[in-house]
Design a protein around this motif. Structure first.
Motif, PDB file in Angstrom:
ATOM      1  N   ASP A 104     -77.719  38.300   3.060  1.00 39.93           N
ATOM      2  CA  ASP A 104     -77.313  39.667   2.723  1.00 39.93           C
ATOM      3  C   ASP A 104     -78.058  40.111   1.875  1.00 39.93           C
ATOM      4  O   ASP A 104     -78.145  41.451   1.753  1.00 39.93           O
ATOM      5  CB  ASP A 104     -75.687  39.343   2.469  1.00 39.93           C
ATOM      6  CG  ASP A 104     -74.801  40.523   2.412  1.00 39.93           C
ATOM      7  OD1 ASP A 104     -75.205  41.396   3.115  1.00 39.93           O
ATOM      8  OD2 ASP A 104     -74.154  40.745   1.499  1.00 39.93           O
ATOM      9  N   TYR A 127     -75.685  36.038  -5.812  1.00 45.88           N
ATOM     10  CA  TYR A 127     -75.750  37.261  -4.811  1.00 45.88           C
ATOM     11  C   TYR A 127     -74.253  37.722  -4.382  1.00 45.88           C
ATOM     12  O   TYR A 127     -74.228  38.874  -4.381  1.00 45.88           O
ATOM     13  CB  TYR A 127     -76.268  36.839  -3.800  1.00 45.88           C
ATOM     14  CG  TYR A 127     -78.013  36.554  -3.915  1.00 45.88           C
ATOM     15  CD1 TYR A 127     -78.819  37.491  -4.677  1.00 45.88           C
ATOM     16  CD2 TYR A 127     -78.749  35.606  -2.986  1.00 45.88           C
ATOM     17  CE1 TYR A 127     -80.159  36.910  -4.641  1.00 45.88           C
ATOM     18  CE2 TYR A 127     -80.145  35.369  -3.316  1.00 45.88           C
ATOM     19  CZ  TYR A 127     -80.905  36.244  -4.060  1.00 45.88           C
ATOM     20  OH  TYR A 127     -82.066  36.014  -4.143  1.00 45.88           O
ATOM     21  N   GLU A 128     -73.434  36.938  -4.241  1.00 43.29           N
ATOM     22  CA  GLU A 128     -72.027  37.424  -3.885  1.00 43.29           C
ATOM     23  C   GLU A 128     -71.538  38.028  -5.175  1.00 43.29           C
ATOM     24  O   GLU A 128     -71.042  39.102  -4.610  1.00 43.29           O
ATOM     25  CB  GLU A 128     -71.188  35.998  -3.853  1.00 43.29           C
ATOM     26  CG  GLU A 128     -69.668  36.271  -3.446  1.00 43.29           C
ATOM     27  CD  GLU A 128     -69.742  36.223  -1.883  1.00 43.29           C
ATOM     28  OE1 GLU A 128     -69.241  37.100  -1.162  1.00 43.29           O
ATOM     29  OE2 GLU A 128     -70.303  35.138  -1.299  1.00 43.29           O
ATOM     30  N   ARG A 129     -71.745  37.868  -6.155  1.00 38.33           N
ATOM     31  CA  ARG A 129     -71.228  38.634  -7.261  1.00 38.33           C
ATOM     32  C   ARG A 129     -71.797  40.164  -7.293  1.00 38.33           C
ATOM     33  O   ARG A 129     -71.340  41.203  -7.462  1.00 38.33           O
ATOM     34  CB  ARG A 129     -71.390  38.163  -8.568  1.00 38.33           C
ATOM     35  CG  ARG A 129     -70.433  36.956  -8.866  1.00 38.33           C
ATOM     36  CD  ARG A 129     -70.759  36.608 -10.531  1.00 38.33           C
ATOM     37  NE  ARG A 129     -69.985  37.495 -11.591  1.00 38.33           N
ATOM     38  CZ  ARG A 129     -70.305  37.309 -12.571  1.00 38.33           C
ATOM     39  NH1 ARG A 129     -70.752  36.575 -12.953  1.00 38.33           N
ATOM     40  NH2 ARG A 129     -69.586  38.404 -13.354  1.00 38.33           N
ATOM     41  N   GLN A 132     -75.144  34.540   2.044  1.00 40.33           N
ATOM     42  CA  GLN A 132     -75.394  35.519   0.800  1.00 40.33           C
ATOM     43  C   GLN A 132     -76.930  35.773   0.670  1.00 40.33           C
ATOM     44  O   GLN A 132     -77.130  37.103   0.160  1.00 40.33           O
ATOM     45  CB  GLN A 132     -74.799  34.941  -0.532  1.00 40.33           C
ATOM     46  CG  GLN A 132     -73.106  34.802  -0.609  1.00 40.33           C
ATOM     47  CD  GLN A 132     -73.003  33.194  -0.046  1.00 40.33           C
ATOM     48  OE1 GLN A 132     -73.518  32.770   0.708  1.00 40.33           O
ATOM     49  NE2 GLN A 132     -71.848  32.698  -0.521  1.00 40.33           N
ATOM     50  N   PRO A 179     -76.846  31.839  -4.307  1.00 36.97           N
ATOM     51  CA  PRO A 179     -76.092  32.500  -3.515  1.00 36.97           C
ATOM     52  C   PRO A 179     -74.994  32.901  -3.950  1.00 36.97           C
ATOM     53  O   PRO A 179     -74.342  34.139  -3.945  1.00 36.97           O
ATOM     54  CB  PRO A 179     -75.589  31.654  -2.301  1.00 36.97           C
ATOM     55  CG  PRO A 179     -76.867  30.596  -2.282  1.00 36.97           C
ATOM     56  CD  PRO A 179     -77.400  30.513  -3.749  1.00 36.97           C
ATOM     57  N   ALA A 180     -74.115  32.414  -4.967  1.00 36.81           N
ATOM     58  CA  ALA A 180     -73.127  32.736  -5.542  1.00 36.81           C
ATOM     59  C   ALA A 180     -73.235  33.867  -6.633  1.00 36.81           C
ATOM     60  O   ALA A 180     -72.400  34.830  -6.842  1.00 36.81           O
ATOM     61  CB  ALA A 180     -72.540  31.486  -6.642  1.00 36.81           C
ATOM     62  N   HIS A 240     -73.362  41.944  -5.038  1.00 32.35           N
ATOM     63  CA  HIS A 240     -73.392  42.637  -3.603  1.00 32.35           C
ATOM     64  C   HIS A 240     -72.215  43.576  -3.332  1.00 32.35           C
ATOM     65  O   HIS A 240     -72.276  44.545  -2.294  1.00 32.35           O
ATOM     66  CB  HIS A 240     -73.579  41.738  -2.395  1.00 32.35           C
ATOM     67  CG  HIS A 240     -74.837  41.068  -2.238  1.00 32.35           C
ATOM     68  ND1 HIS A 240     -75.019  40.216  -1.317  1.00 32.35           N
ATOM     69  CD2 HIS A 240     -76.070  41.279  -2.647  1.00 32.35           C
ATOM     70  CE1 HIS A 240     -76.308  39.633  -1.518  1.00 32.35           C
ATOM     71  NE2 HIS A 240     -76.977  40.464  -2.144  1.00 32.35           N
TER      72      HIS A 240
END
Length: 360
Positions: free
Chosen positions: A152, A14-16, A149, A11-12, A18
């Motif tokens: 998302d 993915y956060e970067r 995330q 998830p971290a 997106h």
């Protein structure tokens, strides 16, 4: 699988990613651009527990990406058909699927949209279905509630597929007698394999061998046979890369990774969607082989002899050390094929991909 990594590191990452779009370069419509493989590659790294610095890999990778534009006009539920294939509506599609995934469970959204998007499986050079499949693996691989995330990322994958939707004309279901190993080499190649993929697809639909190649594969007698048929198709395409990969080292990776993407989504889908999924996966493979594979394969046996015998772990680690996103995804797919078949030629194919594709 390292569950802690799947629930925290992925998830971290993915956060970067997106804040960026699914493509970069190309014209103002996004045509002829390159695909953002970041989310797919990091899913492989994390799931496989590869010895690679994911943050460092992302530091290098994101420099080439383009920011995701802002939304224009909301996509209304009853008007989605008009927005399919409109590249400029990508941010609108992303917002649409984000909303859908906050309102309903993700499997319900996927089951509704899979048959709508499946005829456009070649969207973004098959990266729409591949990106969706990688995040489905992440969602199915955790017993915890899905991270925001990760949901998302499913929205981004579905949005890319919808915005890049490109339906192939003349698609027919298999009705022949050939196994995948027999049917792949017999696919009729385009006489003119020049130009961007959009130009090749236009020629493919009007080529005399297109529907004949699609029909040549032996059909599955029932939905229950589809998983095994897809596995055989993936295994055959991964092995065929040894003789065909030099024709287009990057594009022909997807002849194996695209049907593998479909295979991994099957467990989420109702069985009535399995046979159409096999037809679409085979159509994607035929299209890629027809458009990019050389008419004359390279000497298969000689190529295999060039490479040392490897363990599956060695093959995956060499892909991690290589660092290219296509090599990573192909190694992931070929390693699964090796686990099913025990054929060392599949691990040799991962080294061959690393030799043909430049290191980043």
């Amino acid at each position: 699988m390292n569950r802690a990594s799947m629930t925290e590191a992925l998830p971290a990452a993915y956060e970067r990613l997106h804040v960026y779009g699914p493509e970069f370069g190309g014209d103002e419509e996004g045509n002829h651009g390159l695909t953002n493989h970041g989310p797919m590659a990091v899913e492989v790294m994390v799931r496989r527990g590869l010895d690679i610095d994911v943050d460092g890999w992302l530091d290098r990778y994101v420099r080439r990406l383009a920011e995701l534009p802002g939304t224009n006009e909301a996509i209304q539920p009853g008007e989605w058909g008009m927005a399919l294939g409109q590249a400029r509506r990508l941010p609108d599609w992303t917002a649409y699927f984000r909303h859908e995934l906050t309102e309903r469970p993700w499997p319900e959204v996927l089951v509704e949209w899979w048959p709508r998007l499946l005829p456009g499986i070649v969207a973004g050079s098959t990266h729409g279905v591949i990106r969706v499949s990688h995040v489905v693996r992440a969602l199915c691989g955790t017993t915890c509630a899905p991270a925001r995330q990760t949901l998302d990322e499913l929205a981004h994958g579905l949005a890319f597929w919808a915005a890049r939707y490109r339906e192939l004309a003349g698609v027919v279901a298999p009705e022949g007698t050939r196994t995948p190993q027999q049917a792949l080499p017999a696919v009729t190649r385009l006489t003119d394999q020049g130009g961007f993929i959009a130009h090749r697809l236009d020629r493919l639909e009007h080529s005399p061998g297109w529907t004949a190649s699609l029909r040549s594969l032996e059909p599955a007698a029932s939905a229950e046979e589809v998983p095994a048929r897809l596995e055989s198709l993936v295994d055959s395409a991964a092995k065929a890369y040894l003789g065909l990969g030099h024709g287009s080292p990057v594009l022909l990776v997807h002849a194996a990774t695209a049907p593998n993407a479909v295979r991994h989504v099957l467990p989420v889908l109702p069985t009535e969607q399995w046979l159409p999924s096999l037809t679409a996966a085979w159509a994607a493979v035929v299209a890629l082989v027809a458009m990019y594979a050389p008419a004359q394969p390279a000497p298969f046996t000689e190529i295999v002899r060039r490479y040392p015998e490897l363990t599956r772990e060695d093959a995956l680690q060499r892909a991690a050390e290589h660092g290219d996103e296509h090599v990573l995804k192909f190694a992931d797919t070929a390693a699964e094929s090796y686990d099913r078949t025990g054929n060392p030629e599949l691990l040799a194919a991962t080294l061959h991909a690393g030799e043909l594709i430049d290191r980043p």
